[in-house]
Design a protein around this motif. Structure first.
Motif, PDB file in Angstrom:
ATOM      1  N   UNK A 180       0.818  -1.218   0.000  1.00  0.00           N
ATOM      2  CA  UNK A 180       0.000   0.000   0.000  1.00  0.00           C
ATOM      3  C   UNK A 180       0.847   1.260   0.000  1.00  0.00           C
ATOM      4  N   UNK A 181       1.936   1.262   0.745  1.00  0.00           N
ATOM      5  CA  UNK A 181       2.788   2.464   0.819  1.00  0.00           C
ATOM      6  C   UNK A 181       3.491   2.725  -0.510  1.00  0.00           C
ATOM      7  N   UNK A 182       3.874   1.687  -1.204  1.00  0.00           N
ATOM      8  CA  UNK A 182       4.497   1.859  -2.512  1.00  0.00           C
ATOM      9  C   UNK A 182       3.480   2.357  -3.543  1.00  0.00           C
ATOM     10  N   UNK A 183       2.249   1.854  -3.448  1.00  0.00           N
ATOM     11  CA  UNK A 183       1.180   2.345  -4.326  1.00  0.00           C
ATOM     12  C   UNK A 183       0.924   3.820  -4.079  1.00  0.00           C
ATOM     13  N   UNK A 215       3.957   5.865  -5.682  1.00  0.00           N
ATOM     14  CA  UNK A 215       3.925   5.990  -7.134  1.00  0.00           C
ATOM     15  C   UNK A 215       2.704   6.775  -7.615  1.00  0.00           C
ATOM     16  N   UNK A 216       1.660   6.818  -6.807  1.00  0.00           N
ATOM     17  CA  UNK A 216       0.484   7.586  -7.181  1.00  0.00           C
ATOM     18  C   UNK A 216       0.510   9.019  -6.712  1.00  0.00           C
ATOM     19  N   UNK A 217       1.531   9.378  -5.951  1.00  0.00           N
ATOM     20  CA  UNK A 217       1.665  10.733  -5.434  1.00  0.00           C
ATOM     21  C   UNK A 217       1.987  11.700  -6.571  1.00  0.00           C
ATOM     22  N   UNK A 218       1.319  12.847  -6.565  1.00  0.00           N
ATOM     23  CA  UNK A 218       1.543  13.842  -7.608  1.00  0.00           C
ATOM     24  C   UNK A 218       2.954  14.408  -7.563  1.00  0.00           C
ATOM     25  N   UNK A 219       3.603  14.350  -6.391  1.00  0.00           N
ATOM     26  CA  UNK A 219       4.953  14.887  -6.250  1.00  0.00           C
ATOM     27  C   UNK A 219       6.023  13.878  -6.648  1.00  0.00           C
ATOM     28  N   UNK A 220       5.635  12.645  -6.956  1.00  0.00           N
ATOM     29  CA  UNK A 220       6.633  11.611  -7.237  1.00  0.00           C
ATOM     30  C   UNK A 220       7.480  11.974  -8.446  1.00  0.00           C
ATOM     31  N   UNK A 221       6.860  12.449  -9.512  1.00  0.00           N
ATOM     32  CA  UNK A 221       7.621  12.794 -10.714  1.00  0.00           C
ATOM     33  C   UNK A 221       8.592  13.929 -10.431  1.00  0.00           C
ATOM     34  N   UNK A 247       9.286   3.002   3.072  1.00  0.00           N
ATOM     35  CA  UNK A 247       9.001   2.522   1.717  1.00  0.00           C
ATOM     36  C   UNK A 247       9.711   3.385   0.678  1.00  0.00           C
ATOM     37  N   UNK A 248       9.755   4.692   0.916  1.00  0.00           N
ATOM     38  CA  UNK A 248      10.478   5.584  -0.003  1.00  0.00           C
ATOM     39  C   UNK A 248      11.970   5.240  -0.016  1.00  0.00           C
ATOM     40  N   UNK A 249      12.544   5.030   1.171  1.00  0.00           N
ATOM     41  CA  UNK A 249      13.951   4.666   1.248  1.00  0.00           C
ATOM     42  C   UNK A 249      14.243   3.324   0.599  1.00  0.00           C
ATOM     43  N   UNK A 250      13.310   2.374   0.748  1.00  0.00           N
ATOM     44  CA  UNK A 250      13.492   1.060   0.122  1.00  0.00           C
ATOM     45  C   UNK A 250      13.431   1.166  -1.393  1.00  0.00           C
ATOM     46  N   UNK A 251      12.571   2.030  -1.897  1.00  0.00           N
ATOM     47  CA  UNK A 251      12.497   2.257  -3.342  1.00  0.00           C
ATOM     48  C   UNK A 251      13.821   2.830  -3.862  1.00  0.00           C
TER      49      UNK A 251
END
Length: 321
Positions: free
Chosen positions: A78-81, A84-90, A292-296
């Motif tokens: 769920x945290x990875x979803x 990646x769905x966050x508008x700030x991710x790009x 989750x961000x750090x793992x990515x």
């Protein structure tokens, strides 16, 4: 007679194993001082690198400090979803990658060039003096480096802008200009870490056989020819290994530097994964999401290292492993 032979065959692997164990222990006893010197480094990696790996599991949990790691609810991916769905991710991904690529393209070759220049100096006193000067910025904290940057480039009271105003030119808004932010980060890295980065390359150059240069001189090769055909090929493996390791850190741009240089005017180009984790993880208390961000980030770095290492081997280099 047959029984003795069979017994001897059965005892032979045990004797070989015992012999190998004895050789290992003999080597440890012989070099025990070296192993003692190596112990602090091993403890550092064990305590601060390997033990914290258990905390990765909270990236797949709705972690609560009150319930603990074992009692928190599992949420899967769920945290990875959400990431990646966050508008700030790009924006975060773009800023992180571009800052790292600028450092890779413009900063990485500078220590190599400086090492080649230093190796050409025949005056050893002057060479050591230059090396000491270029090493010094590495020992300054980013707080000091950013403070000096503000003193030099501040629009109101910076030395550079005051000099421009005295010469009749218009002041330049260095610190709040989006188009200059990435350039300033790269220049800061070059100034601070170039000297320190020459250590490994100078050591590799020092290991080159001097007879190769003497033979090249007899053949009439100029200094540039000697650098191109002897020095660079001799340190190529070191360059490739460090390049692969640097690619593995492409998602790590340095929290302290970016955080200190960032302001509201440049936040759109300054916000990276490290500053994002600080906001949502430390300030917001969202430990599972920030993990989750750090793992990515770690997964991307590992993937790039594997790809770069395979490419290096395909072109005939040894690679990292």
């Amino acid at each position: 007679m047959f029984i003795q032979t069979d017994t001897a065959l059965e005892e032979r692997p045990a004797l070989q194993k015992k012999t190998k164990t004895g050789i290992v222990w003999h080597g440890i006893k012989r070099d025990k001082i070296l192993y003692v010197l190596m112990l602090p480094g091993l403890l550092f990696f064990l305590i601060f690198k390997y033990v914290p790996l258990w905390g990765i599991v909270i990236a797949f949990q709705d972690y609560s400090p009150y319930m603990g790691m074992w009692a928190s609810d599992w949420v899967g991916l769920d945290h990875f979803t959400r990431l990646f769905g966050n508008l700030d991710f790009f924006i975060l991904f773009r800023n992180t990658m571009l800052i790292s690529l600028l450092n890779l393209v413009f900063f990485f070759p500078v220590p190599i060039l400086l090492s080649l220049l230093l190796s050409e100096l025949n005056n050893m006193v002057f060479r050591r003096w230059v090396q000491s000067i270029v090493y010094l910025p590495h020992f300054l904290s980013w707080v000091v480096v950013v403070g000096v940057t503000f003193l030099l480039l501040s629009q109101s009271s910076g030395v550079v802008n005051l000099a421009l105003a005295d010469m009749g030119f218009q002041k330049i808004d260095f610190l709040t200009n989006k188009s200059l932010f990435w350039i300033m980060l790269t220049l800061q890295n070059i100034w601070k870490e170039t000297g320190w980065g020459t250590i490994i390359f100078l050591a590799a150059i020092a290991g080159i056989d001097p007879q190769l240069y003497e033979a090249a001189k007899m053949d009439g090769a100029s200094r540039l020819r000697q650098i191109w055909h002897i020095t660079l090929p001799a340190i190529r493996s070191v360059i490739i290994v460090l390049f692969i390791l640097r690619i593995g850190q492409i998602m790590d741009v340095g929290f302290e530097q970016v955080f200190l240089m960032m302001n509201g005017a440049v936040s759109e180009v300054a916000d990276v994964f490290e500053t994002y984790v600080y906001r949502v993880g430390i300030q917001g208390g969202q430990f599972s999401y920030s993990t989750a961000v750090g793992l990515f980030k770690s997964f991307v770095g590992l993937f790039l290292v594997v790809i770069a290492n395979q490419l290096a081997k395909r072109f005939g280099e040894e690679g990292v492993y």
